[in-house]
Write an enzyme that holds these catalytic residues in place. Structure first.
Site, mmCIF file in Angstrom:
data_model
loop_
_atom_site.group_PDB
_atom_site.id
_atom_site.type_symbol
_atom_site.label_atom_id
_atom_site.label_comp_id
_atom_site.label_asym_id
_atom_site.label_seq_id
_atom_site.Cartn_x
_atom_site.Cartn_y
_atom_site.Cartn_z
ATOM 1 N N PRO A 1 -3.072 3.966 -9.427
ATOM 2 C CA PRO A 1 -1.634 4.138 -9.696
ATOM 3 C C PRO A 1 -1.132 2.967 -10.539
ATOM 4 O O PRO A 1 -0.694 1.954 -10.013
ATOM 5 C CB PRO A 1 -1.016 4.149 -8.291
ATOM 6 C CG PRO A 1 -1.956 3.334 -7.465
ATOM 7 C CD PRO A 1 -3.324 3.528 -8.037
ATOM 8 N N CYS B 1 -0.358 -5.351 -6.292
ATOM 9 C CA CYS B 1 0.813 -6.203 -6.437
ATOM 10 C C CYS B 1 2.004 -5.355 -6.851
ATOM 11 O O CYS B 1 1.856 -4.202 -7.260
ATOM 12 C CB CYS B 1 0.578 -7.317 -7.469
ATOM 13 S SG CYS B 1 0.441 -6.728 -9.180
ATOM 14 N N ASP C 1 -2.581 -2.406 -11.399
ATOM 15 C CA ASP C 1 -2.736 -1.515 -10.261
ATOM 16 C C ASP C 1 -1.636 -1.831 -9.258
ATOM 17 O O ASP C 1 -1.609 -2.914 -8.679
ATOM 18 C CB ASP C 1 -4.118 -1.721 -9.641
ATOM 19 C CG ASP C 1 -4.443 -0.710 -8.553
ATOM 20 O OD1 ASP C 1 -3.504 -0.169 -7.946
ATOM 21 O OD2 ASP C 1 -5.636 -0.490 -8.287
ATOM 22 N N HIS C 2 -0.743 -0.874 -9.047
ATOM 23 C CA HIS C 2 0.412 -1.127 -8.181
ATOM 24 C C HIS C 2 0.018 -1.280 -6.717
ATOM 25 O O HIS C 2 0.836 -1.683 -5.883
ATOM 26 C CB HIS C 2 1.433 0.010 -8.326
ATOM 27 C CG HIS C 2 2.830 -0.479 -8.570
ATOM 28 N ND1 HIS C 2 3.432 -1.434 -7.789
ATOM 29 C CD2 HIS C 2 3.740 -0.155 -9.520
ATOM 30 C CE1 HIS C 2 4.654 -1.661 -8.235
ATOM 31 N NE2 HIS C 2 4.869 -0.905 -9.292
ATOM 32 N N ARG C 3 -1.249 -0.998 -6.384
ATOM 33 C CA ARG C 3 -1.700 -1.193 -5.013
ATOM 34 C C ARG C 3 -1.950 -2.668 -4.704
ATOM 35 O O ARG C 3 -1.892 -3.073 -3.544
ATOM 36 C CB ARG C 3 -2.983 -0.394 -4.759
ATOM 37 C CG ARG C 3 -2.812 1.114 -4.843
ATOM 38 C CD ARG C 3 -4.155 1.811 -4.758
ATOM 39 N NE ARG C 3 -5.038 1.445 -5.871
ATOM 40 C CZ ARG C 3 -6.270 1.897 -6.029
ATOM 41 N NH1 ARG C 3 -6.780 2.753 -5.140
ATOM 42 N NH2 ARG C 3 -7.003 1.523 -7.068
#
Length: 395
Positions: free
Chosen positions: A190, A369, A365-367
């Site tokens: 994501p 940070c 990767d929004h997972r």
């Protein structure tokens, strides 16, 4: 009485295999023409497969869960006669990323003893969409069945249809490996992207000053300096030097930066890796960068040097573009991109001036940070470009 073997038919869309999801019949059952005997699952969809014969089932060629190749035996029946022949079972177009169950399209049996032979739904749709009259075609399939190839052949010889000069380029080798990796990145990560314009005037001046004091063999490239500034920003924001272990539901943060440098070569895009780049001086970094990219362009870089990266720097400015939203190099957590440097009006100390300006962007990767960390990293990198001397003091 004769035994008839029904082969797994062409399922359309270039599919070459299918998994047996559920048998609808068992040995000893009596089947009729067009009766659904099995449900198979492909990479695209679940498909119900009818049989073109009638008779008694004497063999099922595969257990549920097994994989069969197109054209290999699927089911054998003992029959006193033959029914319609169907080939090229297709699935309707898949517009989503998730697998979906496709209802078996209604199949119109071929008129007996004459008329247009039964063709698959995907072939009928191809003919209908391109206004091809199937009544005018001669089928090349068994028993004169009209196939996809027959329709495509008609298109190739029809004004306004597909042209013989169309070029087909196989996706294989390095091109396939890169395509698979990028597809995996888009599918699993994501990602989000942030960017900023920066004044690179002082960075270019710093490079001139540094190289003036170095021997010819040690002079550093602009990319080497950008790599050094990247490493400095990662020191402040180590969250981005990581990966996501989906099997254990953990974020793995690396102790060293194995820096990937995206490079365009005659064989395609590759990302050679400089191991423990954070432990190198700027001059050492410049040497390794020069040697590594040269080997990559020559195609002589060992495969081990193309894996194991933890963060990637991508210079798309060499293509003459200002900005981009780079795709993360899976399984890394971020990729930093730099655009071309151009003269632009810029406000300096309240006065308008012409400065050397470039755009930098970060896909992350929004997972691992949130936007605050990503923005902080990019802003730090931009600040180092605008005031590089403190970071570049250690050669």
């Amino acid at each position: 009485m004769s035994d008839q073997v029904f082969l797994l038919p062409d399922l359309g869309e270039g599919l070459t295999e299918a998994d047996i999801a559920e048998w609808k019949v068992k040995v000893g059952d009596t089947v009729t023409v067009d009766q659904v005997v099995v449900e198979v699952e492909t990479a695209k969809a679940a498909v119900e497969v009818p049989i073109p014969f009638e008779g008694t089932v004497i063999s099922l060629h595969g257990d549920e869960g097994s994989t069969l190749q197109v054209g290999t035996p699927l089911i054998t029946v003992t029959s006193s006669g033959s029914g319609n022949v169907l080939i090229g079972y297709g699935t309707s177009e898949d517009t989503g990323q998730r697998r979906r169950r496709v209802q078996r399209p209604e199949v119109t049996p071929a008129p007996r003893p004459a008329g247009v032979r039964v063709i698959s739904p995907i072939v009928r749709k191809l003919a209908r969409d391109n206004v091809v009259d199937v009544n005018t075609l001669s089928g090349a399939g068994p028993g004169g069945i009209i196939t996809r190839a027959d329709v495509e052949r008609a298109l190739a010889t029809t004004p306004g249809g597909q042209s013989d000069d169309a070029q087909r380029i196989p996706i294989k080798g390095l091109r396939k490996a890169v395509a698979d990796k990028l597809s995996t990145s888009r599918r699993e990560i994501p990602d989000a992207t942030t960017w900023v314009d920066v004044d690179a005037t002082d960075l270019l001046a710093a490079r001139r000053a540094i190289n003036a004091a170095l021997p010819e063999d040690d002079k550093v490239s602009l990319m080497a300096l950008l790599a050094r500034l990247t490493l400095a920003a990662l020191e402040r924001y180590p969250e981005l030097n990581s990966t996501v272990d989906t099997d254990r539901n953990e974020i793995v943060r690396y102790g060293h930066v194995h820096l990937g440098i995206a490079a365009q070569t005659p064989r395609g895009l590759v990302v050679p890796v400089i191991e423990r780049a954070d432990s190198l001086t700027t001059v050492e970094l410049g040497r390794q960068l020069r040697d590594t990219t040269a080997l990559a362009r020559e195609g002589t870089l060992p495969p081990t040097r193309l894996t194991g990266g933890t963060f990637t720097l991508n210079n798309y400015g060499v293509f003459g573009v200002d900005g981009s939203t780079p795709i993360i190099n899976h399984p890394e957590a971020a990729i930093l991109g730099v655009g071309r440097i151009v003269d632009k009006p810029w406000v300096v100390d309240g006065q308008l001036a012409v400065r050397k300006v470039m755009q930098v962007s970060l896909s992350f990767d929004h997972r691992v940070c949130d936007g605050g960390v990503a923005g902080g990293f990019l802003r730090s990198f931009a600040d180092y470009i605008e005031s590089p001397i403190t970071v570049l003091g250690r050669l």
